[in-house]
Write an enzyme that holds these catalytic residues in place. Structure first.
Site, mmCIF file in Angstrom:
data_model
loop_
_atom_site.group_PDB
_atom_site.id
_atom_site.type_symbol
_atom_site.label_atom_id
_atom_site.label_comp_id
_atom_site.label_asym_id
_atom_site.label_seq_id
_atom_site.Cartn_x
_atom_site.Cartn_y
_atom_site.Cartn_z
ATOM 1 N N ARG A 58 104.065 -74.445 14.080
ATOM 2 C CA ARG A 58 103.582 -75.657 14.780
ATOM 3 C C ARG A 58 102.601 -75.272 15.886
ATOM 4 O O ARG A 58 101.729 -76.060 16.260
ATOM 5 C CB ARG A 58 104.758 -76.481 15.329
ATOM 6 C CG ARG A 58 104.324 -77.749 16.062
ATOM 7 C CD ARG A 58 105.446 -78.759 16.237
ATOM 8 N NE ARG A 58 106.629 -78.196 16.857
ATOM 9 C CZ ARG A 58 106.766 -77.915 18.160
ATOM 10 N NH1 ARG A 58 105.765 -78.131 18.991
ATOM 11 N NH2 ARG A 58 107.888 -77.412 18.628
ATOM 12 N N TYR A 111 85.434 -95.748 12.945
ATOM 13 C CA TYR A 111 86.433 -95.811 11.869
ATOM 14 C C TYR A 111 87.595 -96.724 12.298
ATOM 15 O O TYR A 111 88.060 -96.648 13.447
ATOM 16 C CB TYR A 111 86.918 -94.394 11.543
ATOM 17 C CG TYR A 111 88.144 -94.402 10.669
ATOM 18 C CD1 TYR A 111 88.085 -94.910 9.373
ATOM 19 C CD2 TYR A 111 89.370 -93.945 11.144
ATOM 20 C CE1 TYR A 111 89.209 -94.964 8.576
ATOM 21 C CE2 TYR A 111 90.500 -93.987 10.351
ATOM 22 C CZ TYR A 111 90.417 -94.498 9.069
ATOM 23 O OH TYR A 111 91.530 -94.554 8.284
ATOM 24 N N ASP A 183 82.614 -88.118 15.663
ATOM 25 C CA ASP A 183 83.211 -88.066 14.330
ATOM 26 C C ASP A 183 82.071 -87.770 13.345
ATOM 27 O O ASP A 183 81.185 -88.594 13.138
ATOM 28 C CB ASP A 183 83.879 -89.411 14.031
ATOM 29 C CG ASP A 183 84.658 -89.399 12.721
ATOM 30 O OD1 ASP A 183 84.273 -88.626 11.814
ATOM 31 O OD2 ASP A 183 85.624 -90.165 12.602
ATOM 32 N N LYS A 208 88.153 -85.505 3.681
ATOM 33 C CA LYS A 208 86.981 -85.971 2.923
ATOM 34 C C LYS A 208 86.153 -84.777 2.433
ATOM 35 O O LYS A 208 86.637 -83.978 1.653
ATOM 36 C CB LYS A 208 86.154 -86.921 3.798
ATOM 37 C CG LYS A 208 86.973 -87.993 4.538
ATOM 38 C CD LYS A 208 87.538 -89.004 3.595
ATOM 39 C CE LYS A 208 88.261 -90.181 4.238
ATOM 40 N NZ LYS A 208 89.027 -90.022 5.438
#
Ligand SMILES: Cc1ncc(COP(=O)(O)O)c(C=O)c1O
Length: 394
Positions: A58, A111, A183, A208
């Site tokens: 983590r 977004y 972004d 993506k």
């Protein structure tokens, strides 16, 4: 593409590490949740060193680090942090740079998930947000307050493919001491490298183009080492970490990014030009078209125009729906940047995530169709679109 940036050679020569005398061409997957150490001193160093990739997964992991290093190299940044999704990258960045009583300037064309975060969650944390029309940089300057800490940008924006002048917005932010986040998901680092315009942090939904095969959910942030360490200090507590196998898949996909993006750039350009002259299409949104209102800006700050385009059909939402339903090659599926073309009717898809007011503010025309082109032959895609549009009664 600029001559000093060669993503092909760069991505072909990211070596894995291995035993002396040989090295794996593909890096190993460290599929472990934790790492042991015999002595207490080393263990303490592992536990406390920021970005340590060999203490507890983590906190960091060597496979995830290999993906992060590759992303830093391809975006031209000092360091990167991989996260479990694009949204967790955005959340971790917001919580790193903005606290209770502080303020964010965000472009309205953002977004939907990021808009949801800023409209529905940020106010509960005492964070104020001003939304501006990013087409005019002056809007950013006017919105800045003494408490502004972060400017959130997205260019080209999803799904209207509007552009933000990254240099102008960043100059405004910098002169006010405001951190900038861009972004860069739709462009990909092959078509646009925002750090060279002075932007502080670049993020991707690596789900993506970066991964490219519709098989990974991932996010990544690239910035200076100091900023990445700051985000990491929040991200490992939030549990926003990317797991090693997903990181390995993302790195595997990343290797072919330049070829995939160049092909998709070419296909999207041909499809956009076809749609632009079609009598049943009212508007095409694609920065590569000379008719795009910000085409000059696209030529200045992008080296390719991307594989995502959107278009408005005559006849409103029902016609947009039947256009999507009539396509045989493009799958009706969220996302883009895949091997196969993906198509959606955004106003319908996002109606679950946004209320009517947010949908109106988001400037989502009911008749809009978003298409992320895949690797199909451009002629085959054009024929498919032609048939779907022909099936719509006049
Ligand atoms: C432009 C953009 N940014 C961020 C995201 C969020 O990424 P993820 O779905 O990986 O959380 C998406 C997802 O569609 C997106 O299109």
């Amino acid at each position: 593409m600029t001559s000093d940036f060669d993503p092909y050679t760069l991505l072909a020569h990211l070596d894995g590490s291995g035993p002396v005398g040989s090295h794996p061409i593909s890096p190993p997957i460290y599929q472990t949740s934790t790492f042991g150490s015999g002595d207490a001193e080393t263990f303490l160093a592992m536990a406390t060193e920021p970005l340590h990739a060999g203490f507890y997964t983590r906190y960091g992991n060597p496979t995830t680090r290999a993906f992060e290093d590759a992303m830093a190299a391809i975006e031209g940044g000092e360091a990167a942090l991989a996260t479990a999704s694009g949204m967790s990258a955005i959340v971790a960045t917001l919580l790193t740079f903005v606290s209770h009583g502080e303020h964010v300037v965000a472009q309205r064309a953002l977004y939907g998930g990021a808009t949801g975060l800023l409209k529905n969650i940020a106010p509960r944390l005492g964070i104020e947000v001003s939304f501006v029309d990013q087409v005019d940089p002056q809007g950013f300057a006017d919105a800045i307050r003494p408490t502004t800490r972060l400017m959130m940008l997205e260019s080209p924006s999803n799904p209207m493919l509007r552009l933000t002048d990254l240099r102008a917005a960043t100059d405004i932010a910098r002169s006010a001491g405001v951190t900038t986040l861009v972004d860069n998901t739709i462009a990909s680092p092959i078509n646009q490298r925002p750090l060279k315009f002075g932007v502080d942090l670049v993020m991707h939904s690596a789900t993506k183009y970066i991964s490219g095969h519709s098989d990974v959910s991932a996010g990544v942030i690239v910035a200076s080492k100091a900023k990445i360490e700051s985000v990491w200090e929040k991200a490992y507590i939030l549990g926003a970490t990317l797991d090693p196998f997903a990181a390995w898949l993302a790195l595997r996909g990343l290797r072919t990014l330049p070829m995939r993006v160049e092909r998709q750039n070419q296909t999207a350009m041909r499809v956009a030009a076809f749609l632009a002259q079609h009598p049943k299409v009212e508007r095409v949104h694609y920065p590569g078209l000379p008719t795009h209102p910000q085409h000059d800006l696209a030529c200045r700050q992008m080296t390719g125009f991307g594989g995502v385009l959107s278009f408005e059909v005559a006849g409103g939402a029902p016609v947009a729906e039947s256009t999507v339903a009539g396509l045989r090659l493009a799958h009706r599926a969220a996302s883009f940047g895949s091997f196969s073309s993906l198509v959606v009717h955004p106003a319908a898809m996002w109606s679950g995530m946004m209320d009517a007011e947010q949908l109106r503010d988001a400037d989502l025309p009911p008749s809009l169709v978003r298409l992320g082109v895949g690797f199909e032959a451009p002629d085959a895609l054009i024929e498919d679109l032609d048939k779907a549009l022909a099936a719509i009664p006049r």
